[in-house]
Design an enzyme around this catalytic site. Sequence first.
Site, mmCIF file in Angstrom:
data_model
loop_
_atom_site.group_PDB
_atom_site.id
_atom_site.type_symbol
_atom_site.label_atom_id
_atom_site.label_comp_id
_atom_site.label_asym_id
_atom_site.label_seq_id
_atom_site.Cartn_x
_atom_site.Cartn_y
_atom_site.Cartn_z
ATOM 1 C CD GLU A 182 -3.065 -1.068 2.162
ATOM 2 O OE1 GLU A 182 -2.860 -0.452 3.217
ATOM 3 O OE2 GLU A 182 -4.148 -1.617 1.905
ATOM 4 C CD GLU A 375 -3.727 -6.121 2.546
ATOM 5 O OE1 GLU A 375 -4.590 -5.452 3.151
ATOM 6 O OE2 GLU A 375 -2.510 -5.872 2.595
#
Length: 478
Positions: A182, A375
């Site tokens: 991220e 995810e």
Amino acid sequence: MAQGAFPEGFLWGGATAANQFEGGYDEDGRGLANVDVIPHGADRLPAMLGEGTPLVCDGDHYYPAHEAVDFYHHYKEDIALLAEMGFKVYRMSIAWTRIFPNGDETEPNAAGLAFYEEVFRECHAHGIEPLVTITHFDLPIHLIEKYGGWRSRTLIELYKRLVTVLFNRYKGLVRYWLTFNEINMILHLPFMGAGLVFEEGEDRTRAMYLAAHNELVASAWATKIAHEVDPGNMVGCMLAAGATYPYSCDPEDVRVAQTKNQENYFFVDVQSRGAYPAYALKMFEREGIDVGMTEEDVCVLAENTVDFISFSYYSSRCAAAKLPEGVEMTGNAFRGVRNPYLKNSQWGWAIDPLGLRITMNDLYDRYQKPLFIVENGLGAHDVVEEDGSINDDYRIEYLRAHIEAMRDAIDEDGVELLGYTTWGPIDLVSASTGEMSKRYGFVYVDRDDAGNGTLARSRKKSFAWYKQVIATNGADLG
Ligand code: BGP
């Protein structure tokens, strides 16, 4: 609805991160990291934001990363559980401080390297392909104290040293790599994403983009080195994704949503297209930001773009030019306007399976590279019944709807998708809240928010469900 759209060899699995799963924070020579000093409780958010974050632990706080759920001593049992569900891939991360405890040593820590080698061998013994995140929110504390975290270009060199060791040591054991988890989290939680602790009066936007530039250049170098060490290596970027919708069709709302999306796409634009996008260069000009781009940076970025685009998806977001009256804000790291068409999770995250299909289309149109969903999942309170069973139908429902949306994106829109790893297949510590009670797993771990519990693992109802999904390559979603 089409059935069985998933390609042969589709990589089903789950994902964890060292700081939320591994524990053993001071064992076998591991050094202290930024994630180790982020406490549970009210001081967590300021710490993650880099607002006066103390770089040491004290006796007044509980630090969930220290023991997490102790994968360090449970990895055989845990990998066997993943294998029982039929996992094809297991995404996990390496703690930088296990390999280089301070980050700037010249020789790596042999015990740290040996630990991950054992983990990878254990995965292969069960027919599971490891997918490794090199940096999942972690950074040696020493690099923050000495260099100011990712503000400093020195970290590019130290990261190159780290990845060179990893690619050589794990050649033949690991083929799929992600450079930074991220990466856009730098803009939202800068201490967690880049080890930034802000000085009084410092220009935060400038510091964050400087850190972003250094991470982007480091990521391109890692891609280059990975391909040199083994041309079979596949390197991906990793984005906290989720389309931002305009709150209404008012062009002002549409424009705000567009700029929010660009703010996140910026990172992948560089990692996948190989150059800074025009809108970012103009923004730097307006804000007087100089990221210190060298000629070598320009070449390295252009010549070493990623092989695939990986991302996390939990929810879509919604933006408005002006906060409409009576409308609440939701979410935490990405706060936005509440979408009236969607229900929220117990933690206020909008549940939007169709948003996953929309996000996949957006990313595939924009980059024309294979995607990997690394995810996705529902953080929820679980109840252990008297007989020990855990009936997490809400989790099954969430995942089923998202897998259906993903199947439609493949089958009806032609999106190329390499695999799908759900977040936290075995319960672990929440990144945003530090809680254990925000659970994502198919496997329950007996541990509470204060660190009490036996750490015993037990199968939830969703365990058998996901096993069936994998066994039928997504044809039977229950
Ligand atoms: C992502 C992170 C993960 C993970 C997940 C769920 O942002 O990459 O580390 O934790 O979100 O979020 P949370 O743990 O806050 O529920």
